[in-house]
Design an enzyme around this catalytic site. Structure first.
Site, PDB file in Angstrom:
ATOM      1  N   GLU A 273      -2.791   8.827   8.323  1.00 33.45           N
ATOM      2  CA  GLU A 273      -1.318   8.802   8.351  1.00 33.45           C
ATOM      3  C   GLU A 273      -0.752   9.727   9.436  1.00 33.45           C
ATOM      4  O   GLU A 273       0.330   9.493   9.950  1.00 33.45           O
ATOM      5  CB  GLU A 273      -0.742   9.187   6.975  1.00 33.45           C
ATOM      6  CG  GLU A 273      -0.952   8.142   5.879  1.00 33.45           C
ATOM      7  CD  GLU A 273      -0.043   6.906   6.012  1.00 33.45           C
ATOM      8  OE1 GLU A 273       1.037   7.010   6.613  1.00 33.45           O
ATOM      9  OE2 GLU A 273      -0.452   5.838   5.517  1.00 33.45           O
TER      10      GLU A 273
ATOM     11  N   CYS B   7      -4.311  -1.768  -1.741  1.00 31.20           N
ATOM     12  CA  CYS B   7      -4.509  -0.350  -1.993  1.00 31.20           C
ATOM     13  C   CYS B   7      -5.532  -0.251  -3.124  1.00 31.20           C
ATOM     14  O   CYS B   7      -5.332  -0.841  -4.193  1.00 31.20           O
ATOM     15  CB  CYS B   7      -3.175   0.255  -2.425  1.00 31.20           C
ATOM     16  SG  CYS B   7      -3.297   1.934  -3.045  1.00 31.20           S
TER      17      CYS B   7
ATOM     18  N   CYS C  97     -11.000   2.621   0.245  1.00 33.02           N
ATOM     19  CA  CYS C  97      -9.598   2.968   0.472  1.00 33.02           C
ATOM     20  C   CYS C  97      -9.209   2.221   1.726  1.00 33.02           C
ATOM     21  O   CYS C  97      -9.953   2.242   2.717  1.00 33.02           O
ATOM     22  CB  CYS C  97      -9.442   4.476   0.670  1.00 33.02           C
ATOM     23  SG  CYS C  97      -7.781   4.957   1.210  1.00 33.02           S
ATOM     24  N   THR C  98      -8.055   1.560   1.692  1.00 36.44           N
ATOM     25  CA  THR C  98      -7.707   0.693   2.815  1.00 36.44           C
ATOM     26  C   THR C  98      -7.332   1.467   4.082  1.00 36.44           C
ATOM     27  O   THR C  98      -7.197   0.878   5.151  1.00 36.44           O
ATOM     28  CB  THR C  98      -6.574  -0.274   2.421  1.00 36.44           C
ATOM     29  OG1 THR C  98      -5.479   0.497   1.884  1.00 36.44           O
ATOM     30  CG2 THR C  98      -7.044  -1.264   1.384  1.00 36.44           C
ATOM     31  N   HIS C  99      -7.188   2.784   3.963  1.00 30.05           N
ATOM     32  CA  HIS C  99      -6.966   3.596   5.164  1.00 30.05           C
ATOM     33  C   HIS C  99      -8.268   3.802   5.955  1.00 30.05           C
ATOM     34  O   HIS C  99      -8.232   4.101   7.153  1.00 30.05           O
ATOM     35  CB  HIS C  99      -6.432   4.978   4.795  1.00 30.05           C
ATOM     36  CG  HIS C  99      -4.969   5.021   4.467  1.00 30.05           C
ATOM     37  ND1 HIS C  99      -4.452   4.551   3.286  1.00 30.05           N
ATOM     38  CD2 HIS C  99      -3.908   5.497   5.172  1.00 30.05           C
ATOM     39  CE1 HIS C  99      -3.135   4.737   3.268  1.00 30.05           C
ATOM     40  NE2 HIS C  99      -2.788   5.307   4.403  1.00 30.05           N
TER      41      HIS C  99
ATOM     42  N   ASP D  43       0.876  -1.179   0.000  1.00 26.91           N
ATOM     43  CA  ASP D  43       0.000   0.000   0.000  1.00 26.91           C
ATOM     44  C   ASP D  43       0.913   1.229   0.000  1.00 26.91           C
ATOM     45  O   ASP D  43       2.127   1.121   0.165  1.00 26.91           O
ATOM     46  CB  ASP D  43      -0.881  -0.007   1.271  1.00 26.91           C
ATOM     47  CG  ASP D  43      -1.797   1.209   1.351  1.00 26.91           C
ATOM     48  OD1 ASP D  43      -2.392   1.585   0.322  1.00 26.91           O
ATOM     49  OD2 ASP D  43      -1.914   1.805   2.446  1.00 26.91           O
ATOM     50  N   SER D  44       0.280   2.403  -0.127  1.00 25.00           N
ATOM     51  CA  SER D  44       1.055   3.635  -0.055  1.00 25.00           C
ATOM     52  C   SER D  44       1.536   3.919   1.370  1.00 25.00           C
ATOM     53  O   SER D  44       2.446   4.716   1.560  1.00 25.00           O
ATOM     54  CB  SER D  44       0.193   4.804  -0.522  1.00 25.00           C
ATOM     55  OG  SER D  44      -0.946   4.901   0.307  1.00 25.00           O
TER      56      SER D  44
ATOM     57  N   TYR E 265      -1.111   8.217  -2.676  1.00 23.35           N
ATOM     58  CA  TYR E 265      -1.143   7.842  -4.092  1.00 23.35           C
ATOM     59  C   TYR E 265      -2.347   8.475  -4.800  1.00 23.35           C
ATOM     60  O   TYR E 265      -2.309   8.738  -5.986  1.00 23.35           O
ATOM     61  CB  TYR E 265      -1.290   6.323  -4.229  1.00 23.35           C
ATOM     62  CG  TYR E 265      -0.015   5.525  -4.079  1.00 23.35           C
ATOM     63  CD1 TYR E 265       1.196   6.109  -3.712  1.00 23.35           C
ATOM     64  CD2 TYR E 265      -0.037   4.150  -4.316  1.00 23.35           C
ATOM     65  CE1 TYR E 265       2.340   5.347  -3.580  1.00 23.35           C
ATOM     66  CE2 TYR E 265       1.110   3.388  -4.200  1.00 23.35           C
ATOM     67  CZ  TYR E 265       2.289   3.981  -3.828  1.00 23.35           C
ATOM     68  OH  TYR E 265       3.421   3.218  -3.707  1.00 23.35           O
ATOM     69  N   GLY E 266      -3.421   8.659  -4.037  1.00 31.05           N
ATOM     70  CA  GLY E 266      -4.718   8.962  -4.639  1.00 31.05           C
ATOM     71  C   GLY E 266      -4.804  10.285  -5.372  1.00 31.05           C
ATOM     72  O   GLY E 266      -5.706  10.494  -6.173  1.00 31.05           O
TER      73      GLY E 266
ATOM     74  N   THR F 295      -6.368   2.401  -4.804  1.00 28.66           N
ATOM     75  CA  THR F 295      -5.875   3.262  -5.869  1.00 28.66           C
ATOM     76  C   THR F 295      -5.031   2.446  -6.843  1.00 28.66           C
ATOM     77  O   THR F 295      -5.252   2.471  -8.058  1.00 28.66           O
ATOM     78  CB  THR F 295      -5.048   4.418  -5.266  1.00 28.66           C
ATOM     79  OG1 THR F 295      -5.838   5.056  -4.257  1.00 28.66           O
ATOM     80  CG2 THR F 295      -4.648   5.424  -6.308  1.00 28.66           C
TER      81      THR F 295
HETATM   82  N1  DGL Z   1      -4.812   3.126   0.962  1.00 33.36           N
HETATM   83  C1  DGL Z   1      -4.813   3.439  -0.409  1.00 33.36           C
HETATM   84  C2  DGL Z   1      -6.099   3.104  -1.094  1.00 33.36           C
HETATM   85  O1  DGL Z   1      -6.698   2.119  -0.725  1.00 33.36           O
HETATM   86  C3  DGL Z   1      -4.095   4.670  -0.875  1.00 33.36           C
HETATM   87  C4  DGL Z   1      -4.460   5.978  -0.293  1.00 33.36           C
HETATM   88  C5  DGL Z   1      -3.544   7.055  -0.840  1.00 33.36           C
HETATM   89  O2  DGL Z   1      -2.335   6.871  -0.769  1.00 33.36           O
HETATM   90  O3  DGL Z   1      -4.040   8.072  -1.355  1.00 33.36           O
HETATM   91  O4  DGL Z   1      -6.517   3.738  -2.034  1.00 33.36           O
END
Ligand code: DGL
Length: 260
Positions: A153, A80, A184-186, A17-18, A49-50, A82
């Site tokens: 984060e 992730c 989004c996994t966050h 993931d990012s 990343y998004g 994204t």
């Molecule tokens: N956790 C990631 C996702 O599921 C990336 C979030 C990011 O870096 O913008 O999209």
């Protein structure tokens, strides 16, 4: 490094993931496959990343996957959304099983007629969720909610700031939604907050359904449940944040971006 730490992992699964978001998927994978070893890559120097151009995210995903394969990964989990929405086609050429986090969440959401999706700008603009759900006859409301990533984060998921941002984002969410995909996994770290704001919604995230999909396809494994974490940013900050998220990180190794 003690002797156990220097011993190679056995047929590990590579997860990336990012940043710390993919840890939600890693934890679910470890529960489903306690006998497997894992490599976790958090690209903490380049998060988020998004909001980056798609070709850049594709390049990052390609570099990280190559790195994980060189470390012995026998399968990859793109933890992730994204990267899953942008880079899966490229990664399918790598010759190992590659799992995304979008397909399992879409399957889970099929039980509902009116579905919301929130995710990064890149994921929402890719239409990856919307197209698949609409093809199955579901009515979809979607919104890019990029600020949730730095909130997690920065360790602010219980802060008043998170609550203000979430209220703002959900202001226009239709009343007749039945389920909300946390694309989004966050975002699973924000579940208590989102559940407070919209207790009527079933919150769907990719972690558990992805882990079940992987466990159905891969053998239980010859490992002992070890995980090696790789980060491109500061290892100590990563370790501290993961601990706050309730994830213990044994071995954390710093990777210089130039060596990927
Ligand atoms: N956790 C990631 C996702 O599921 C990336 C979030 C990011 O870096 O913008 O999209």
């Amino acid at each position: 490094m003690n002797q156990e730490e220097s011993a190679p992992l056995k047929q590990p699964i590579g997860v990336f993931d990012s940043g710390v978001g993919g840890l939600t998927v890693l934890e679910a994978l470890r529960r489903e496959l306690p006998g497997r070893d894992f490599l976790y890559f958090g690209d903490t120097a380049r998060v988020p990343y998004g909001s980056k151009p798609p070709e850049l995210v594709r390049r990052f995903a390609w570099e990280i996957s190559g790195f994980l394969l060189r470390q012995g990964a026998v399968a990859l989990v793109v933890a992730c959304n994204t990267a899953s929405s942008l880079a899966l086609g490229d990664l399918s050429r790598l010759g190992v099983p590659v799992f995304d986090v979008i397909t399992p969440a879409v399957e889970e959401a099929q039980a509902y007629a009116r579905v919301g999706v929130i995710g990064t700008r890149a994921t929402i603009s890719s239409g990856a969720y919307q197209e698949r759900l609409e093809k199955r006859g579901r009515r979809v409301w979607s919104l890019a909610t990029p600020l949730f990533v730095p909130i997690v984060e920065e360790g602010l998921w219980q802060d008043e700031a998170a609550s203000l941002v979430a209220s703002h984002y959900l202001e226009d969410a239709p009343n007749d939604l039945e389920a909300l995909i946390l694309g989004c996994t966050h975002y699973p770290y924000l579940k208590p907050l989102l559940a407070r704001l919209r207790p009527d919604l079933r919150l769907i995230d990719s972690a558990a359904p992805t882990a079940r999909t992987v466990a159905r396809s891969l053998p239980r494994g010859p490992g002992t449940g070890r995980v090696v974490h790789y980060v491109t940013g500061d290892p100590e900050s990563y370790r501290a944040l993961a601990a706050r998220l309730g994830v213990g990180t044994g071995e954390v190794r710093k990777i210089e971006l130039g060596t990927l």
